[in-house]
Design a protein around this motif. Structure first.
Motif, PDB file in Angstrom:
ATOM      1  N   GLN A 407       0.827  -1.205   0.000  1.00 59.51           N
ATOM      2  CA  GLN A 407       0.000   0.000   0.000  1.00 59.51           C
ATOM      3  C   GLN A 407       0.863   1.257   0.000  1.00 59.51           C
ATOM      4  OE1 GLN A 407      -3.263   0.277  -0.416  1.00 59.51           O
ATOM      5  NE2 GLN A 407      -2.987   2.492  -0.421  1.00 59.51           N
ATOM      6  N   GLN A 408       1.956   1.240   0.761  1.00 61.64           N
ATOM      7  CA  GLN A 408       2.834   2.413   0.812  1.00 61.64           C
ATOM      8  C   GLN A 408       3.509   2.631  -0.534  1.00 61.64           C
ATOM      9  OE1 GLN A 408       3.488   4.699   3.653  1.00 61.64           O
ATOM     10  NE2 GLN A 408       3.956   5.671   1.712  1.00 61.64           N
ATOM     11  N   ARG A 409       3.901   1.550  -1.210  1.00 66.14           N
ATOM     12  CA  ARG A 409       4.530   1.680  -2.531  1.00 66.14           C
ATOM     13  C   ARG A 409       3.567   2.296  -3.536  1.00 66.14           C
ATOM     14  NH1 ARG A 409       6.954  -3.279  -0.827  1.00 66.14           N
ATOM     15  NH2 ARG A 409       5.334  -4.565  -1.806  1.00 66.14           N
ATOM     16  N   ILE A 410       2.294   1.908  -3.454  1.00 68.46           N
ATOM     17  CA  ILE A 410       1.272   2.490  -4.342  1.00 68.46           C
ATOM     18  C   ILE A 410       1.121   3.982  -4.066  1.00 68.46           C
ATOM     19  CG2 ILE A 410      -1.205   2.516  -4.841  1.00 68.46           C
ATOM     20  CD1 ILE A 410      -1.196  -0.517  -4.390  1.00 68.46           C
ATOM     21  N   GLU A 411       1.096   4.361  -2.785  1.00 63.70           N
ATOM     22  CA  GLU A 411       0.951   5.778  -2.427  1.00 63.70           C
ATOM     23  C   GLU A 411       2.165   6.583  -2.892  1.00 63.70           C
ATOM     24  OE1 GLU A 411       0.085   6.234   1.691  1.00 63.70           O
ATOM     25  OE2 GLU A 411      -1.696   4.938   1.622  1.00 63.70           O
ATOM     26  N   TRP A 412       3.367   6.008  -2.733  1.00 60.96           N
ATOM     27  CA  TRP A 412       4.568   6.708  -3.197  1.00 60.96           C
ATOM     28  C   TRP A 412       4.517   6.930  -4.703  1.00 60.96           C
ATOM     29  CZ3 TRP A 412       8.296   3.171   0.033  1.00 60.96           C
ATOM     30  CH2 TRP A 412       8.473   3.737   1.303  1.00 60.96           C
ATOM     31  N   LEU A 413       4.100   5.908  -5.445  1.00 61.74           N
ATOM     32  CA  LEU A 413       4.061   6.027  -6.905  1.00 61.74           C
ATOM     33  C   LEU A 413       3.039   7.068  -7.335  1.00 61.74           C
ATOM     34  CD1 LEU A 413       5.026   5.029  -9.668  1.00 61.74           C
ATOM     35  CD2 LEU A 413       3.212   3.298  -9.584  1.00 61.74           C
ATOM     36  N   LYS A 414       1.857   7.059  -6.715  1.00 65.15           N
ATOM     37  CA  LYS A 414       0.827   8.028  -7.078  1.00 65.15           C
ATOM     38  C   LYS A 414       1.274   9.455  -6.771  1.00 65.15           C
ATOM     39  CE  LYS A 414      -3.278   5.086  -6.735  1.00 65.15           C
ATOM     40  NZ  LYS A 414      -4.563   4.850  -6.026  1.00 65.15           N
ATOM     41  N   THR A 415       1.930   9.630  -5.637  1.00 69.40           N
ATOM     42  CA  THR A 415       2.429  10.956  -5.274  1.00 69.40           C
ATOM     43  C   THR A 415       3.480  11.431  -6.269  1.00 69.40           C
ATOM     44  OG1 THR A 415       2.035  10.529  -2.926  1.00 69.40           O
ATOM     45  CG2 THR A 415       3.541  12.318  -3.466  1.00 69.40           C
ATOM     46  N   GLU A 417       3.804  10.422  -9.353  1.00 67.44           N
ATOM     47  CA  GLU A 417       3.128  10.658 -10.630  1.00 67.44           C
ATOM     48  C   GLU A 417       2.495  12.042 -10.672  1.00 67.44           C
ATOM     49  OE1 GLU A 417      -1.029   9.275 -11.590  1.00 67.44           O
ATOM     50  OE2 GLU A 417       0.125   7.766 -12.695  1.00 67.44           O
ATOM     51  N   GLU A 418       1.792  12.406  -9.598  1.00 72.21           N
ATOM     52  CA  GLU A 418       1.128  13.710  -9.557  1.00 72.21           C
ATOM     53  C   GLU A 418       2.137  14.847  -9.585  1.00 72.21           C
ATOM     54  OE1 GLU A 418      -1.173  13.447  -6.047  1.00 72.21           O
ATOM     55  OE2 GLU A 418      -2.701  12.130  -6.909  1.00 72.21           O
ATOM     56  N   LEU A 419       3.235  14.676  -8.855  1.00 75.94           N
ATOM     57  CA  LEU A 419       4.255  15.722  -8.816  1.00 75.94           C
ATOM     58  C   LEU A 419       4.873  15.941 -10.193  1.00 75.94           C
ATOM     59  CD1 LEU A 419       6.061  17.673  -7.260  1.00 75.94           C
ATOM     60  CD2 LEU A 419       7.565  15.754  -6.709  1.00 75.94           C
ATOM     61  N   VAL A 420       5.309  14.866 -10.836  1.00 78.29           N
ATOM     62  CA  VAL A 420       5.938  14.980 -12.149  1.00 78.29           C
ATOM     63  C   VAL A 420       4.933  15.474 -13.185  1.00 78.29           C
ATOM     64  CG1 VAL A 420       7.125  13.719 -13.983  1.00 78.29           C
ATOM     65  CG2 VAL A 420       7.620  13.205 -11.589  1.00 78.29           C
ATOM     66  N   LEU A 421       3.693  15.013 -13.067  1.00 76.65           N
ATOM     67  CA  LEU A 421       2.652  15.427 -14.005  1.00 76.65           C
ATOM     68  C   LEU A 421       2.498  16.935 -14.028  1.00 76.65           C
ATOM     69  CD1 LEU A 421       0.420  14.296 -15.876  1.00 76.65           C
ATOM     70  CD2 LEU A 421      -1.108  14.316 -13.906  1.00 76.65           C
ATOM     71  N   HIS A 422       2.481  17.542 -12.849  1.00 76.31           N
ATOM     72  CA  HIS A 422       2.297  18.989 -12.790  1.00 76.31           C
ATOM     73  C   HIS A 422       3.560  19.746 -13.181  1.00 76.31           C
ATOM     74  CE1 HIS A 422      -1.289  17.759 -10.503  1.00 76.31           C
ATOM     75  NE2 HIS A 422      -1.781  18.895 -10.971  1.00 76.31           N
ATOM     76  N   LEU A 423       4.698  19.171 -12.929  1.00 75.40           N
ATOM     77  CA  LEU A 423       5.955  19.822 -13.319  1.00 75.40           C
ATOM     78  C   LEU A 423       6.104  19.825 -14.852  1.00 75.40           C
ATOM     79  CD1 LEU A 423       8.449  18.393 -10.656  1.00 75.40           C
ATOM     80  CD2 LEU A 423       7.606  20.755 -10.825  1.00 75.40           C
TER      81      LEU A 423
END
Length: 429
Positions: A407-415, A417-423
């Motif tokens: 679950q933590q690995r999924i949360e890290w990946l989603k976070t 993804e969102e960060l890079v997406l906006h950058l």
């Protein structure tokens, strides 16, 4: 043995500079906040008298600076005298903020108050009101601010048949959030015949171990948004069989809170105002008339992102709430709410679907991310590769390994993804 009761507190930091009240226009509120550490101390002494404890142990950092303010020393002496008037002993060690070599006023301390020395571990018996021994109290102070040796090596518990309490100001097991003074390890403490380790230095309360007890009570007054929620001490009850029961009691004069508001469903400035008003209403119902300093962080994605990222809009909104709640609080009582700041961590609305099939790097990123989310084995391998250097770090690695789960690995990946997406979004546009 007889049953007895005592209070364990630490990190009083009397007269500490209080961060976050510099812009409050109310002199009444400012004065109350500046005195908050003294009010918390007085509340603790009131508690000790009301609960008829036999003694109080204070595990270091009574004062905030090595060169203690005269004001803090006199206030502390006054409260210690009150304890003496009620036949309550006090046992104190110096920590890194108030080491033994710091300057101090030449004040007379009554016989019931004992400061442990820094050159050796000393044992002093705790007595009941009939003069009978009920526990042995061990302690050692800091000679100077920076103590880097393991002080547990100096403890020599003589009577293993007695209920033994040891005072130690320490960074247990290398907590990275605090300076690594007097480092110790849980295993070291458990080897000694101590029934209750009364620790100080870490400002977040924690019962590290039970029977024997290893306890951090935290500090008695939060001083910034890093020290949220209830702050106080433990009342410790020991019965005839040495069974130990702890009860936490909040002492803070002012409480810090940090609430987050997601802007996803907020479409207008009125929605924003309503959301803040709702948070304040809920806070007012929950805070038990406790004076409060609040920080609000706006987060998430939504149409109000651009409005909130205009500095003038946030400044005007903050000014309006500060003026409103300060004026209303002064009229009623000291149960005020002061909004310390509005922090902005929002992003514009993004539809990932529109970029998923894009041939640009952004599309590649989203497809790779989705693939990893659908394959737990590949996600774990990706995680190990990406975090290899951090997991090899002595301190960071320990916490990363403890946190690691699917679950933590999924949360890290989603976070990520969102960060890079906006950058990358501005580049794509």
């Amino acid at each position: 043995m007889k049953s007895f009761r005592f209070i364990h507190a630490a990190d009083l930091h009397l007269d500490s500079p209080f961060k976050g009240y510099m812009n409050i226009p109310s002199k009444e509120i400012t004065s109350y906040i500046k005195n908050s550490t003294f009010i918390a101390l007085q509340t603790m002494v009131d508690l000790a008298i009301r609960e008829k404890v036999q003694f109080v142990v204070l595990s270091g950092d009574i004062f905030d600076l090595a060169d203690r303010s005269l004001r803090a020393q006199i206030r502390f002496q006054k409260e210690m005298l009150r304890l003496g008037e009620n036949n309550i002993q006090v046992f104190i060690i110096h920590g890194n903020h108030d080491p033994e070599d710091g300057s101090r006023a030449d004040l007379k301390w009554p016989d019931h108050v004992h400061f442990f020395p820094s050159n050796q571990v000393e044992m002093i018996p705790a007595l009941d009101r009939n003069g009978q021994e009920i526990a042995h109290i061990y302690g050692i102070s800091y000679p100077t601010r920076s103590v880097t040796s393991n002080l547990t090596e100096k403890f020599n518990i003589k009577d293993v048949n007695q209920y033994n309490i040891a005072l130690l100001h320490t960074n247990l097991d290398g907590n990275p959030a605090h300076d690594n003074y007097a480092p110790s390890h849980k295993e070291d403490l458990l080897k000694l015949a101590v029934n209750y380790w009364a620790l100080g230095h870490i400002h977040t309360r924690q019962i590290v171990h039970e029977e024997p007890h290893i306890v951090y009570p935290g500090n008695i007054q939060g001083r910034s948004v890093r020290e949220l929620g209830e702050r106080g001490c433990y009342i410790v009850d020991v019965d005839e069989t040495r069974t130990t029961k702890l009860t936490f009691v909040a002492l803070e004069a002012v409480r810090w809170i940090h609430n987050k508001i997601n802007i996803a469903d907020l479409k207008s400035e009125q929605d924003l105002k309503d959301a803040v008003d709702l948070q304040l209403k809920m806070l007012d119902e929950e805070k038990d008339n406790k004076p409060t300093i609040a920080r609000f962080t706006f987060e998430g994605y939504g149409p109000l992102h651009h409005f909130l990222n205009e500095d003038v809009n946030v400044k005007e909104l903050l000014m309006e709430y500060q003026e409103k709640y300060t004026l209303e609080s002064i009229k009623v009582d000291r149960s005020f709410v002061w909004i310390e700041s509005f922090k902005i961590k929002t992003s514009p609305e993004i539809s990932k679907d529109q970029y998923m099939d894009d041939s640009h790097y952004l599309g590649d990123l989203l497809r790779i991310s989705q693939h990893l989310l659908n394959d737990s084995n590949q996600l774990q391998a990706f995680n190990e590769e990406a975090l290899f250097s951090m997991k090899s770090h002595l301190k960071a690695g320990k916490y990363l390994r403890e946190m690691d789960s699917e679950q933590q690995r999924i949360e890290w990946l989603k976070t990520a993804e969102e960060l890079v997406l906006h950058l990358l979004l501005e580049e794509v546009k």
